[in-house]
Design a protein around this motif. Structure first.
Motif, mmCIF file in Angstrom:
data_model
loop_
_atom_site.group_PDB
_atom_site.id
_atom_site.type_symbol
_atom_site.label_atom_id
_atom_site.label_comp_id
_atom_site.label_asym_id
_atom_site.label_seq_id
_atom_site.Cartn_x
_atom_site.Cartn_y
_atom_site.Cartn_z
ATOM 1 N N SER A 62 0.841 -1.198 0.000
ATOM 2 C CA SER A 62 0.000 0.000 0.000
ATOM 3 C C SER A 62 0.877 1.249 0.000
ATOM 4 C CB SER A 62 -0.934 0.007 1.211
ATOM 5 O OG SER A 62 -0.204 0.132 2.415
ATOM 6 N N LYS A 63 0.283 2.353 -0.399
ATOM 7 C CA LYS A 63 0.969 3.637 -0.436
ATOM 8 C C LYS A 63 0.386 4.543 0.642
ATOM 9 C CE LYS A 63 3.387 2.526 -4.087
ATOM 10 N NZ LYS A 63 4.849 2.244 -3.961
ATOM 11 N N SER A 64 1.269 5.307 1.283
ATOM 12 C CA SER A 64 0.855 6.220 2.346
ATOM 13 C C SER A 64 0.831 7.655 1.837
ATOM 14 C CB SER A 64 1.811 6.122 3.536
ATOM 15 O OG SER A 64 1.957 4.792 3.972
ATOM 16 N N GLU A 65 -0.084 8.427 2.391
ATOM 17 C CA GLU A 65 -0.191 9.843 2.014
ATOM 18 C C GLU A 65 -0.541 10.654 3.253
ATOM 19 O OE1 GLU A 65 -3.150 12.648 -0.706
ATOM 20 O OE2 GLU A 65 -3.011 10.496 -1.129
ATOM 21 N N VAL A 66 0.122 11.781 3.443
ATOM 22 C CA VAL A 66 -0.232 12.703 4.518
ATOM 23 C C VAL A 66 -1.447 13.505 4.051
ATOM 24 C CG1 VAL A 66 0.513 14.644 5.928
ATOM 25 C CG2 VAL A 66 2.152 12.854 5.308
ATOM 26 N N ILE A 67 -2.528 13.447 4.816
ATOM 27 C CA ILE A 67 -3.744 14.158 4.408
ATOM 28 C C ILE A 67 -4.025 15.382 5.275
ATOM 29 C CG2 ILE A 67 -4.862 12.238 3.233
ATOM 30 C CD1 ILE A 67 -6.400 11.653 5.816
ATOM 31 N N HIS A 68 -3.295 15.512 6.377
ATOM 32 C CA HIS A 68 -3.434 16.728 7.195
ATOM 33 C C HIS A 68 -2.220 16.871 8.098
ATOM 34 C CE1 HIS A 68 -5.200 20.026 9.404
ATOM 35 N NE2 HIS A 68 -4.842 19.424 10.519
ATOM 36 N N GLU A 69 -1.827 18.126 8.338
ATOM 37 C CA GLU A 69 -0.765 18.450 9.287
ATOM 38 C C GLU A 69 -1.135 19.718 10.033
ATOM 39 O OE1 GLU A 69 3.469 17.863 7.695
ATOM 40 O OE2 GLU A 69 2.304 18.199 5.851
ATOM 41 N N SER A 70 -1.155 19.661 11.355
ATOM 42 C CA SER A 70 -1.278 20.858 12.183
ATOM 43 C C SER A 70 -0.868 20.488 13.604
ATOM 44 C CB SER A 70 -2.710 21.427 12.155
ATOM 45 O OG SER A 70 -3.644 20.507 12.695
ATOM 46 N N TRP A 71 -0.690 21.524 14.445
ATOM 47 C CA TRP A 71 -0.230 21.328 15.820
ATOM 48 C C TRP A 71 -1.055 22.184 16.768
ATOM 49 C CZ3 TRP A 71 3.845 18.088 17.224
ATOM 50 C CH2 TRP A 71 4.638 17.608 16.181
ATOM 51 N N THR A 72 -1.167 21.707 18.012
ATOM 52 C CA THR A 72 -1.641 22.564 19.100
ATOM 53 C C THR A 72 -0.785 22.303 20.330
ATOM 54 O OG1 THR A 72 -3.275 20.921 19.858
ATOM 55 C CG2 THR A 72 -4.048 22.620 18.334
ATOM 56 N N ASN A 73 -0.748 23.276 21.212
ATOM 57 C CA ASN A 73 -0.109 23.128 22.518
ATOM 58 C C ASN A 73 1.357 22.706 22.461
ATOM 59 O OD1 ASN A 73 -3.211 22.067 22.851
ATOM 60 N ND2 ASN A 73 -2.608 23.486 24.469
ATOM 61 N N GLY A 74 1.997 22.989 21.345
ATOM 62 C CA GLY A 74 3.424 22.800 21.247
ATOM 63 C C GLY A 74 3.918 21.396 20.995
ATOM 64 N N THR A 75 3.136 20.394 21.390
ATOM 65 C CA THR A 75 3.607 19.007 21.261
ATOM 66 C C THR A 75 2.549 18.048 20.720
ATOM 67 O OG1 THR A 75 2.958 18.361 23.522
ATOM 68 C CG2 THR A 75 5.156 19.324 23.236
ATOM 69 N N LEU A 76 1.342 18.538 20.443
ATOM 70 C CA LEU A 76 0.253 17.649 20.032
ATOM 71 C C LEU A 76 0.050 17.743 18.523
ATOM 72 C CD1 LEU A 76 -1.788 15.675 21.309
ATOM 73 C CD2 LEU A 76 -3.406 17.566 21.447
#
Length: 267
Positions: free
Chosen positions: A244-258
């Motif tokens: 199978s192939k992987s794809e990043v569908i979202h990236e974001s952060w909160t609270n510095g480490t989450l």
């Protein structure tokens, strides 16, 4: 309708259910339109919030109860409901497939509803609550390879139109989170390094490295002091099938480490 995709969704904080400032909330609200337009026959959720000694599925008749497994959050979060139909037929299919895959002990829970690892993302992805949902537990007393094997045993579900979705967080160290005035929008270097390693490993198809993340990944124990929110990824990865192939569908952060990094796996 056969499906080719499985997903790992980082659901992060329960406030995702009400906080419109979170980019991950907007991402999930656009899921049907921008990421996955097919409507699945049913949904199997592997949530980091259901830990059992052996694999367990819920087989609920009628609407599922909404479980509020969080504390000291705004009152209106405890008034939210996600009364999706249960999926008992899927639950027993999951049990059968797991047993055929070598998991001799598989339990069925006929009473348990949906915890917030399931209903928070689903209420944003499928707000109509009209798709039957079944939950599968994780075993934090075992390892990532165990969960990858669970996924492999369930890979054929996609052919029956079942959406297999792991729900956790790409990084999950609650003690290290920046809170209140300490949250200046920056990301801790160790968290970013682990998150980048995970993305690179998955996009390169190095699934065995991800199974061995504790020895392969930088800052693995800082990113996941407890593996509950990471093991759902291994199930989704295994259920995607060979090559199978992987794809990043979202990236974001909160609270510095989450990290809210989320993935699609396509067979």
């Amino acid at each position: 309708m056969a499906l080719k995709e499985t997903f790992y969704i980082s659901h992060g904080s329960p406030t995702l259910s009400i906080d419109d400032s979170l980019p991950a909330r907007h991402f999930l609200q656009s899921f049907q339109r921008a990421v996955f337009p097919q409507k699945p026959k049913s949904i199997l959720v592997i949530s980091g919030h259901w830990e059992t000694d052996v694999p367990t599925v819920n087989a609920v008749d009628g609407p599922s109860d909404t479980i509020y497994d969080f504390y000291n959050f705004p009152k209106r979060m405890y008034e939210l409901k996600y009364p999706a139909p249960g999926a008992p037929d899927l639950a027993y299919k999951v049990k059968k497939l797991l047993q055929a895959g070598g998991f001799n002990q598989v339990h069925v829970d006929k009473n348990r509803g949906l915890d917030h690892g399931a209903w928070v993302p689903l209420m944003l992805m499928y707000p109509e609550a009209d798709i039957p949902v079944c939950q599968l537990s994780i075993q934090t007393n075992l390892d990532a390879t165990h969960h990858y094997r669970i996924g492999k045993a369930l890979a054929s579900l996609k052919e029956e139109g079942v959406l297999v979705m792991g729900s956790g967080s790409a990084t999950h160290n609650l003690r290290s989170m920046h809170r209140g005035d300490a949250d200046d929008g920056s990301v801790a270097s160790w968290a970013a390094e682990f998150d980048n390693w995970l993305k690179e490993a998955l996009l390169d198809g190095r699934y065995e490295d991800v199974n061995q993340y504790e020895s392969k990944a930088p800052y693995a124990k800082l990113a996941h002091p407890w593996p509950d929110h990471f093991f759902p990824l291994h199930v989704a990865m295994g259920a995607s099938g060979d090559d199978s192939k992987s794809e990043v569908i979202h990236e974001s952060w909160t609270n510095g480490t989450l990290s809210y990094t989320s993935f699609k796996f396509t067979s």
